[in-house]
Design a protein around this motif. Structure first.
Motif, short mmCIF file in Angstrom:
data_model
loop_
_atom_site.label_atom_id
_atom_site.label_comp_id
_atom_site.label_asym_id
_atom_site.label_seq_id
_atom_site.Cartn_x
_atom_site.Cartn_y
_atom_site.Cartn_z
N CYS A 118 22.50 19.14 3.83
CA CYS A 118 22.88 20.14 2.84
C CYS A 118 24.28 19.84 2.30
O CYS A 118 24.54 19.99 1.11
N LEU A 122 23.39 18.09 -1.09
CA LEU A 122 23.51 19.23 -2.01
C LEU A 122 24.96 19.51 -2.35
O LEU A 122 25.25 20.30 -3.25
N ILE A 124 27.25 21.11 -0.69
CA ILE A 124 27.81 22.42 -0.34
C ILE A 124 29.12 22.16 0.41
O ILE A 124 29.12 21.62 1.51
N ILE A 178 14.82 17.61 1.23
CA ILE A 178 16.07 17.62 0.47
C ILE A 178 16.45 16.19 0.06
O ILE A 178 16.81 15.94 -1.09
N SER A 182 16.31 15.38 -4.04
CA SER A 182 17.56 15.39 -4.81
C SER A 182 18.51 14.25 -4.45
O SER A 182 19.59 14.16 -5.01
#
Lengths: 345, 254
Positions: A118, A122, A124, A178, A182
């Motif tokens: 993540c 992503l 974050i 994930i 992405s």
């Protein structure tokens, strides 16, 4: 007769711990001396005493910095991580009454990788601190799910293992999802490398944090070592011997989750150590936990430091992932133990 | 030590397993718990030993409600021997019997002389003193059961509960185990399948049927052809032993 046996056992453990502390010191010294740029052991020693304010020896500042800031912290963290993983393995093998149990059986590493992904993919947060935090949060999310599925780990060993398998599958699937949806190739490679574990980039603050966690967890585990012995013939038998089974289970599962999550969030999911070291320790000091837990921790520490040295030496100019080395170094060693301990039938 | 159960009720979900059982066992008595499969013998034994909590009712040991005694203190008063408990761990006879001292030891206390004496006495009692170094995995079924009993004795309990301790043993070892238990200076409650063995070794027999006590008394009082037909659905002839000898049951093939 049995008091002699007991004293024999205690002095054998003392001798073992004494020897392993010395071996560990040599291993750490070697880890600080060996590298792309080799540093003499004498310089290593003087660097440490200089930093501790004991000596004011004249040595090149760069060498002192490499020893103290890079290699020594790395070696000590390797030792703590090895000790922690081996300790978790020994405890989970006893609680789950399963010789194949290891620190990641309750889904902690799968959760950690989801958390790490993540952060990496992503995006974050940013930076290595949030990577660790993400991994830690993921690890505990997985553990919470397992605790929920197994009624706070009171539903018996097989049920708990199945809950762990379910959580691992779920979080591994999330990680893959994930990454594939992405991520780009470079990100996938980063994730893969992180999952195999690495001691690159660890520094002193990591050492203090991990040191506190390992010492606290080891203390709790030693206090509960006698109760762990009582699980030899199962939960009900432990209860009949006066052990508060549900409480011990929950506390020790919590301790292993905390320890594993902290280690995984710092250095990745390093396999094999937690599975195999407790078996090696049992071979040396026997199955009783008052001896097994400290012995596992010491063997795990020495093993991990040596594996880390090997990971930097196997291939020139690059570091082989530590998880690969633990298996490569450990399997032949474990094969010898398996062979010598085979049932004589 | 006396064991007194009052109106014990326990079940799984909505299915009652033990229904309203009251029982009084005097100090030093050996009581046999018999009944068909699923009659609630094991469950009742675990309720009495405090390993299961009753939905209602109480168990008192020497007049004290066991629900109010901490688990560890309780384990110094009563021991529980499971039927053929097994392990994969590579332990020795000595390791296993030492586990019996668990309720007497604090987390870090050393091994004391009292611990040592209890273990040695327990080993002598089951005649395993020369075998203490032997690995558990190399013991026969009868030897394992003897070690389990020795471990229970190392707890220095006043009451011992045994769940079918003679399961899977040949007749010689069945008799050996029960003779040993009977000779102990303890109150013991034993779940048993073999009715003749129960008659031979128990002072009193409690017959369970569907979770209720069907009969309770000396073997001669309880074991009647009518009861065996009703509870166990077998026809049998019963020969009363002379004087102290136990009644003997001979089952009919039809």
């Amino acid at each position: 007769m049995s008091s002699n046996a007991m004293e024999g056992g205690a002095s054998r453990l003392a001798l073992f711990l004494f020897i392993s502390v010395i071996v560990l010191m040599f291993a750490v010294a070697a880890a600080a001396a060996i590298g792309d740029y080799n540093i003499p052991v004498k310089t290593v020693f003087l660097s440490v005493t200089n930093e501790l304010g004991l000596t004011k020896a004249e040595i090149p500042p760069i060498e002192q910095s490499v020893v103290w800031n890079l290699r020594l912290s790395r070696a000590l963290i390797a030792a703590l991580a090895g000790a922690g993983l081996a300790l978790c393995g020994a405890i989970l093998q006893a609680l789950l009454r399963n010789a194949l149990a290891e620190p990641f059986v309750l889904g902690v590493s799968a959760g950690a990788s989801t958390g790490a992904v993540c952060v990496i993919v992503l995006g974050i947060g940013a930076g290595s601190l949030s990577l660790s935090l993400g991994a830690f949060a993921g690890a505990f999310a997985a553990f919470a799910l397992v605790a929920l599925l197994s009624n706070g780990a009171t539903s018996g060993p097989n049920h708990t293992i199945l809950a762990g398998v379910a959580a691992s599958q779920l979080f591994n699937a999330l990680t893959s999802y994930i990454v594939t949806t992405s991520g780009n190739a470079q990100q996938a490679r980063d994730v893969m490398f992180w999952l195999l574990g690495s001691f690159g980039g660890v520094r002193w603050p990591d050492f203090y944090l991990l040191g506190i966690v390992v010492i606290v967890c080891l203390t709790i585990c030693i206090l509960m070592a006698r109760s762990l012995d009582a699980f030899t013939f199962g939960d009900e038998d432990a209860a009949a011997l006066g052990v508060p089974v549900a409480r011990i289970r929950l506390v020790l599962f919590g301790v292993t989750a905390l320890l594993t999550a902290t280690i995984v969030s710092m250095v990745g999911a390093i396999g094999f150590v937690g599975l195999v070291v407790p078996h090696a320790a049992r071979y040396v000091v026997g199955p009783m936990h008052m001896r097994l837990l400290p012995a596992s921790a010491m063997i795990g520490a020495v093993f991990m430091v040596i594996a880390d040295i090997a990971s930097r030496m196997i291939a020139t100019q690059q570091t082989v992932p530590i998880g690969v080395v633990t298996a490569l170094v450990g399997v032949p060693f474990f094969a010898i133990i398996l062979y010598r301990a085979r049932p004589q039938i | 030590m006396t064991v007194k159960a009052q109106n014990l009720i326990w079940g799984v979900k909505r299915k009652p397993i033990v229904r309203d059982v009251s029982l009084h066992v005097a100090k030093g008595e050996t009581v046999g718990l018999i009944g068909p499969n699923g009659s609630g013998k094991s469950s009742l034994l675990r309720l009495l030993a405090g390993l299961k909590k009753p939905a209602s009712g109480t168990v008192e040991i020497n007049g004290k409600n066991i629900a109010q005694i901490p688990r560890k203190a309780l384990s110094r008063e009563l021991a529980f021997v499971q039927q053929s408990a097994a392990t994969d761990t590579n332990v020795t006879v000595n390791d296993v019997i030492r586990l019996g001292r668990t309720p007497h030891r604090s987390a870090l206390a050393g091994w004391t002389e009292a611990d040592d004496n209890a273990v040695n006495q327990a080993l002598d009692r089951v005649d395993m003193a020369t075998r203490r170094r032997q690995p558990w995995q190399t013991l026969s079924g009868g030897e394992r059961q003897r070690v389990h009993i020795a471990r229970a004795l190392a707890q220095e309990p006043q009451v011992m509960f045994l769940d079918e301790p003679t399961n899977h043993l040949d007749i010689h070892h069945q008799i050996e185990i029960l003779r040993m238990v009977r000779a102990l200076d303890l109150t013991s409650i034993i779940a048993l399948h073999d009715l003749n063995l129960a008659a031979m070794f128990c002072d009193r027999i409690v017959v369970l049927e569907s979770g209720e006590i069907r009969a309770c008394g000396t073997p001669a009082e309880v074991l009647t052809p009518a009861l065996l037909r009703d509870v166990f659905r077998v026809s049998a002839e019963i020969t009363m032993g002379a004087e102290d000898a136990a009644p003997h049951i001979r089952f009919a093939a039809q």
